[in-house]
Design a protein around this motif. Structure first.
Motif, PDB file in Angstrom:
ATOM      1  N   LEU A 175      73.350  61.363  13.083  1.00  0.00           N
ATOM      2  CA  LEU A 175      72.282  60.977  14.000  1.00  0.00           C
ATOM      3  C   LEU A 175      71.320  62.128  14.277  1.00  0.00           C
ATOM      4  CD1 LEU A 175      74.521  59.095  16.592  1.00  0.00           C
ATOM      5  CD2 LEU A 175      73.465  58.175  14.510  1.00  0.00           C
ATOM      6  N   GLY A 176      71.287  63.115  13.376  1.00  0.00           N
ATOM      7  CA  GLY A 176      70.426  64.269  13.578  1.00  0.00           C
ATOM      8  C   GLY A 176      70.936  65.199  14.649  1.00  0.00           C
ATOM      9  N   GLY A 177      72.184  65.049  15.063  1.00  0.00           N
ATOM     10  CA  GLY A 177      72.711  65.801  16.189  1.00  0.00           C
ATOM     11  C   GLY A 177      73.530  67.023  15.836  1.00  0.00           C
ATOM     12  N   LEU A 178      73.836  67.241  14.542  1.00  0.00           N
ATOM     13  CA  LEU A 178      74.651  68.391  14.155  1.00  0.00           C
ATOM     14  C   LEU A 178      73.860  69.457  13.421  1.00  0.00           C
ATOM     15  CD1 LEU A 178      77.978  66.709  12.988  1.00  0.00           C
ATOM     16  CD2 LEU A 178      77.285  67.448  15.258  1.00  0.00           C
ATOM     17  N   GLY A 179      72.659  69.158  13.070  1.00  0.00           N
ATOM     18  CA  GLY A 179      71.822  70.087  12.323  1.00  0.00           C
ATOM     19  C   GLY A 179      70.684  69.309  11.704  1.00  0.00           C
ATOM     20  N   ILE A 180      69.647  70.014  11.300  1.00  0.00           N
ATOM     21  CA  ILE A 180      68.523  69.344  10.649  1.00  0.00           C
ATOM     22  C   ILE A 180      68.833  69.242   9.163  1.00  0.00           C
ATOM     23  CG2 ILE A 180      66.070  69.470  10.110  1.00  0.00           C
ATOM     24  CD1 ILE A 180      65.674  70.861  12.792  1.00  0.00           C
ATOM     25  N   LEU A 181      69.047  68.033   8.716  1.00  0.00           N
ATOM     26  CA  LEU A 181      69.382  67.783   7.320  1.00  0.00           C
ATOM     27  C   LEU A 181      68.193  68.188   6.451  1.00  0.00           C
ATOM     28  CD1 LEU A 181      71.871  66.521   5.936  1.00  0.00           C
ATOM     29  CD2 LEU A 181      70.726  64.317   6.057  1.00  0.00           C
ATOM     30  N   SER A 182      68.390  69.160   5.571  1.00  0.00           N
ATOM     31  CA  SER A 182      67.270  69.642   4.757  1.00  0.00           C
ATOM     32  C   SER A 182      67.410  69.300   3.280  1.00  0.00           C
ATOM     33  CB  SER A 182      67.113  71.156   4.915  1.00  0.00           C
ATOM     34  OG  SER A 182      68.245  71.850   4.406  1.00  0.00           O
ATOM     35  N   GLU A 183      68.625  69.068   2.814  1.00  0.00           N
ATOM     36  CA  GLU A 183      68.829  68.720   1.397  1.00  0.00           C
ATOM     37  C   GLU A 183      70.041  67.807   1.279  1.00  0.00           C
ATOM     38  OE1 GLU A 183      67.916  71.691  -1.798  1.00  0.00           O
ATOM     39  OE2 GLU A 183      70.059  71.442  -2.256  1.00  0.00           O
ATOM     40  N   VAL A 184      69.938  66.810   0.410  1.00  0.00           N
ATOM     41  CA  VAL A 184      70.996  65.810   0.270  1.00  0.00           C
ATOM     42  C   VAL A 184      71.231  65.534  -1.214  1.00  0.00           C
ATOM     43  CG1 VAL A 184      71.781  63.504   0.904  1.00  0.00           C
ATOM     44  CG2 VAL A 184      70.208  64.720   2.409  1.00  0.00           C
ATOM     45  N   THR A 185      72.491  65.429  -1.593  1.00  0.00           N
ATOM     46  CA  THR A 185      72.860  64.987  -2.940  1.00  0.00           C
ATOM     47  C   THR A 185      73.480  63.597  -2.826  1.00  0.00           C
ATOM     48  OG1 THR A 185      73.246  67.253  -3.705  1.00  0.00           O
ATOM     49  CG2 THR A 185      74.231  65.477  -4.999  1.00  0.00           C
ATOM     50  N   LEU A 186      72.950  62.656  -3.611  1.00  0.00           N
ATOM     51  CA  LEU A 186      73.356  61.254  -3.552  1.00  0.00           C
ATOM     52  C   LEU A 186      73.887  60.777  -4.898  1.00  0.00           C
ATOM     53  CD1 LEU A 186      70.071  60.051  -1.851  1.00  0.00           C
ATOM     54  CD2 LEU A 186      72.278  60.036  -0.716  1.00  0.00           C
ATOM     55  N   LYS A 187      74.820  59.848  -4.841  1.00  0.00           N
ATOM     56  CA  LYS A 187      75.265  59.176  -6.062  1.00  0.00           C
ATOM     57  C   LYS A 187      74.150  58.287  -6.597  1.00  0.00           C
ATOM     58  CE  LYS A 187      80.003  58.752  -4.292  1.00  0.00           C
ATOM     59  NZ  LYS A 187      81.048  57.789  -3.842  1.00  0.00           N
ATOM     60  N   VAL A 188      74.080  58.159  -7.919  1.00  0.00           N
ATOM     61  CA  VAL A 188      73.152  57.226  -8.546  1.00  0.00           C
ATOM     62  C   VAL A 188      73.920  56.367  -9.542  1.00  0.00           C
ATOM     63  CG1 VAL A 188      71.153  58.749  -8.263  1.00  0.00           C
ATOM     64  CG2 VAL A 188      72.508  58.871 -10.372  1.00  0.00           C
ATOM     65  N   ILE A 189      73.296  55.273  -9.958  1.00  0.00           N
ATOM     66  CA  ILE A 189      73.898  54.367 -10.932  1.00  0.00           C
ATOM     67  C   ILE A 189      72.853  54.033 -11.999  1.00  0.00           C
ATOM     68  CG2 ILE A 189      75.479  53.384  -9.232  1.00  0.00           C
ATOM     69  CD1 ILE A 189      73.616  50.956  -9.050  1.00  0.00           C
ATOM     70  N   PRO A 190      73.268  53.471 -13.128  1.00  0.00           N
ATOM     71  CA  PRO A 190      72.281  53.081 -14.142  1.00  0.00           C
ATOM     72  C   PRO A 190      71.293  52.050 -13.598  1.00  0.00           C
ATOM     73  CG  PRO A 190      74.488  53.107 -15.081  1.00  0.00           C
ATOM     74  CD  PRO A 190      74.660  53.272 -13.602  1.00  0.00           C
ATOM     75  N   ALA A 191      70.035  52.214 -13.950  1.00  0.00           N
ATOM     76  CA  ALA A 191      69.026  51.229 -13.557  1.00  0.00           C
ATOM     77  C   ALA A 191      69.351  49.890 -14.200  1.00  0.00           C
ATOM     78  CB  ALA A 191      67.644  51.702 -13.978  1.00  0.00           C
ATOM     79  N   HIS A 192      69.061  48.817 -13.487  1.00  0.00           N
ATOM     80  CA  HIS A 192      69.376  47.490 -13.996  1.00  0.00           C
ATOM     81  C   HIS A 192      68.460  46.468 -13.341  1.00  0.00           C
ATOM     82  CE1 HIS A 192      71.690  48.211 -10.342  1.00  0.00           C
ATOM     83  NE2 HIS A 192      71.695  46.913 -10.117  1.00  0.00           N
ATOM     84  N   ARG A 193      68.403  45.313 -13.944  1.00  0.00           N
ATOM     85  CA  ARG A 193      67.636  44.215 -13.356  1.00  0.00           C
ATOM     86  C   ARG A 193      68.592  43.240 -12.680  1.00  0.00           C
ATOM     87  NH1 ARG A 193      63.215  41.755 -17.350  1.00  0.00           N
ATOM     88  NH2 ARG A 193      65.088  41.193 -18.545  1.00  0.00           N
ATOM     89  N   LEU A 194      68.103  42.651 -11.607  1.00  0.00           N
ATOM     90  CA  LEU A 194      68.904  41.692 -10.853  1.00  0.00           C
ATOM     91  C   LEU A 194      68.329  40.287 -10.988  1.00  0.00           C
ATOM     92  CD1 LEU A 194      69.586  43.621  -7.514  1.00  0.00           C
ATOM     93  CD2 LEU A 194      71.237  43.138  -9.332  1.00  0.00           C
ATOM     94  N   VAL A 195      69.236  39.338 -11.128  1.00  0.00           N
ATOM     95  CA  VAL A 195      68.865  37.927 -11.096  1.00  0.00           C
ATOM     96  C   VAL A 195      69.052  37.446  -9.662  1.00  0.00           C
ATOM     97  CG1 VAL A 195      69.393  35.600 -11.915  1.00  0.00           C
ATOM     98  CG2 VAL A 195      69.534  37.555 -13.488  1.00  0.00           C
ATOM     99  N   GLU A 196      67.961  37.034  -9.060  1.00  0.00           N
ATOM    100  CA  GLU A 196      68.007  36.579  -7.669  1.00  0.00           C
ATOM    101  C   GLU A 196      67.925  35.060  -7.613  1.00  0.00           C
ATOM    102  OE1 GLU A 196      65.965  38.541  -4.115  1.00  0.00           O
ATOM    103  OE2 GLU A 196      64.582  36.897  -4.618  1.00  0.00           O
ATOM    104  N   GLN A 197      68.815  34.464  -6.833  1.00  0.00           N
ATOM    105  CA  GLN A 197      68.779  33.025  -6.614  1.00  0.00           C
ATOM    106  C   GLN A 197      68.645  32.753  -5.127  1.00  0.00           C
ATOM    107  OE1 GLN A 197      72.320  30.610  -7.443  1.00  0.00           O
ATOM    108  NE2 GLN A 197      70.997  28.985  -8.201  1.00  0.00           N
TER     109      GLN A 197
END
Length: 645
Positions: free
Chosen positions: A255-277
């Motif tokens: 919640l921004g209460g422990l420090g100012i977040l300056s850099e983040v590493t995130l998981k990623v996945i292969p790009a893909h297309r979605l079929v929406e119904q």
């Protein structure tokens, strides 16, 4: 002094602000609100089509005067000179429901990591507030604090894309949309989105944003490493699960209460297309089919329509992994089995655009005719998108009249019946959707069994809620949105699975339901005095939110942090909210978070009213402040300014 590029960016989002009489200040606020309404008042408010520059204005309209430009990198002293010449700054959140006024010198936009570190060190030494703010999209203004704020909009670099480890490292001021754009050429994307993509990454993870999918956790679980700049003797701290354990899990959704977040590493996945119904079920059908739909589809959300026996169901699945009983055309998989594909014929809509929009357009024309209102001609009405039509229809009548709201909901139901069908697009487009115009939002999360055994809580809650709404005649517009996620190991997540010594089946497969209720707010064109917004606000907070909390008592609900409204006024309906939050998480989590704050923010210069009320100060904290001040007095000034780390 600021670089020319940064000064130009700031000038695009700032307007002169009068510090004279309150009536003039109020007028300035309404003008700022009107500029937001203009941004979302046409088809550009469809989130996947928003121009980044326009949304930046809508997300955080700051009202001040910018002085001077230069190409030289600023020092802290030079930045202070600029700040001292500025007027007051007003920041307005996207919905126009909260704003904050900051005195000269208390709002900061550092341009470099070093400038941020110097700013935090100086604030720590002086005990000056520097509450971090992102894109100011939170409906409750979670990041707002009039004592002082810092925004990392200039720290928005994509630091590294690592295809071997399937991660992306970014500065925390980068918007989600920027990260998606940077990943696209590499054939990568983020695992999930939270309906829009204009949050800064720091805020995106810090408040526990979420998408939908029974096997997909909230977005804080994507974080594998982070860097926080702390107003403490610890200075700059780099964290991973391996190095910091629980502190890492507290900091990533901190919640921004422990420090100012300056850099983040995130998981990623292969790009893909979605079929929406998109389809429409009756309430009984939605209840019966939910356990199957949760397991069958990667992403699913329900949109319940109050006063109508209708639930709009939107599912999304990878085009290369379509369920056999899902949308598409069945063909041979070449291995003796069957698979589903999507053909051009599958995507072809059953009804024309005019047929789909007819119920909404007809209702709007009728409402305008009843008022002899000729301000909108047929070309203008026919040019409106779905969200625009709904906003104008609601605003063209009494938005607190249950009969008027029922007519609007009925027309929306008829629209969705004809607008249903199949579509195919990249995941980062389909996981964003039109949320409508400015609005109040209240969203709660509660446990709903496990992936293998969903239980009945999801539907039971909705049945109880709709019964209360419809029996009381509450003017509840559509939709009431329901989404699902798996659990989070972040202690402060509304979907927290709790402390786990050893991972169990229930924690690994936990299922949580998220339900959001809304009331739309009229634009200034429909509410020049602001009185309508005021009455809607009172109804939403005093009646709708109170009703949701009443229904949710037996379901162990926890509000989304970005939509949590608290109050220290004993006569306010929100007076007991902070206590209920503490009860929900329990003393061990509150104690752990406060202990982490003692370590990384002993003077509480990153705090806000929401954080402080939900995690009250104890005698031990006062001793921490005294200890921090003693340490500062015993250290050379240059070590404090430079973070001796």
């Amino acid at each position: 002094m600021m670089s020319a590029a940064v000064a130009a960016r700031k000038a695009a989002t700032r307007l002169p602000f009068s510090t004279q009489w309150p009536s003039i200040r109020h007028s300035s606020t309404r003008a700022a609100s009107a500029s937001l309404t203009t941004v979302v008042g046409d088809d550009s408010h469809m989130h996947n089509g928003w121009a980044a520059s326009l949304l930046a204005i809508a997300a955080a309209t700051t009202v001040t005067t910018v002085i001077g430009t230069t190409t030289a990198a600023p020092t802290l002293a030079e930045a202070k000179e600029d700040i001292e010449e500025e007027e007051s700054t007003r920041i307005l959140n996207w919905s126009g429901t909260h704003h904050v006024d900051l005195a000269p010198g208390t709002y900061h936009e550092p341009e470099t990591q070093l400038e941020l570190e110097a700013l935090v060190a100086d604030a720590y030494r002086k005990g000056q507030h520097i509450r971090p703010v992102g894109s100011a999209l939170s409906p409750n203004g979670l990041a707002f604090d009039s004592r002082g704020m810092v925004c990392l909009s200039n720290l928005d670099k994509i630091v590294e894309i690592n295809k071997d480890e399937m991660t992306v490292t970014v500065q925390a001021g980068a918007r989600v949309s920027q990260v998606l754009d940077a990943l696209r050429p590499h054939g990568l994307t983020l695992p999930n989105l939270a309906s829009i993509a204009e949050q800064q990454i720091g805020g995106f993870v810090s408040v526990g944003a979420h998408g939908t999918g029974a096997l997909i956790p909230p977005c804080d679980e994507f974080v594998t490493a982070l860097t926080i700049v702390t107003p403490s003797e610890n200075g700059v701290v780099k964290m991973t699960e391996a190095t910091h354990g629980q502190l890492f899990r507290l900091a990533r959704l901190g919640l921004g209460g422990l420090g100012i977040l300056s850099e983040v590493t995130l998981k990623v996945i292969p790009a893909h297309r979605l079929v929406e119904q998109t389809s429409v079920l009756s309430r009984s059908e939605a209840k019966q089919q939910l356990p199957t739909l949760l397991k069958r589809h990667k992403h699913i959300r329900y949109m319940w329509i109050p006063y109508c026996d209708a639930v709009v169901v939107v599912t999304n699945d990878d085009e290369n992994d379509l369920p056999l009983l899902g949308p598409g055309t069945e063909v041979s998989d070449g291995k003796g089995g069957k698979k589903k594909i999507v053909t051009t014929e599958d995507i072809k809509p059953k009804f024309s655009t005019d047929e789909q929009f007819k119920p909404l357009r007809d209702l709007l024309r009728k409402l305008l005719a009843n008022k002899n209102d000729t301000s909108l001609d047929d070309d203008m009405i026919n040019g409106m998108g779905f969200g625009d039509l709904r906003d104008v229809i609601l605003a063209s009548g009494n938005m607190l009249d249950p009969d008027h709201v029922k007519r609007c909901n009925k027309a929306e139901h008829e629209f969705w019946v004809k607008a249903g069908g199949i579509d195919l697009a990249p995941s980062d487009q389909k996981l964003q959707f039109d949320c409508g115009g400015q609005q109040w939002v209240y969203e709660v999360c509660f446990p709903s069994g496990t992936y293998g055994m969903p239980g009945t809580a999801s539907i039971d809650f909705m049945e109880d809620l709709l019964k209360e709404i419809e029996s009381s005649g509450l003017p509840a517009p559509a939709p009431i949105e329901q989404r699902w996620s798996s659990g989070s190991t972040s202690p402060l997540s509304p979907a927290s699975v709790g402390p786990q010594v050893n991972e169990s089946y229930d924690s690994k497969n936990s299922l949580f339901s998220w339900v959001g209720v809304i009331m739309y707010l009229p634009s200034e064109d429909f509410d020049p005095t602001g009185y309508r917004r005021q009455f809607i606000t009172e109804c939403f907070k005093d009646k709708y939110c109170t009703l949701v909390r009443k229904v949710g008592e037996k379901y162990d609900i926890m509000c989304h942090w970005a939509k949590l409204e608290v109050s220290d006024d004993p006569n306010d309906p929100n007076a007991e909210v902070a206590a209920s939050v503490r009860k929900h998480f329990g003393p061990s989590v509150v104690e752990a978070f406060n202990s982490a704050r003692d370590k990384y923010d002993p003077k509480r210069i990153l705090s806000s009213s929401v954080i402080d009320q939900c995690n009250p100060v104890h005698i031990r904290h006062i001793m921490c402040i005294m200890h921090a001040n003693v340490q500062l007095l015993s250290r050379p000034e240059h070590l404090v300014r430079g973070f001796d780390t």
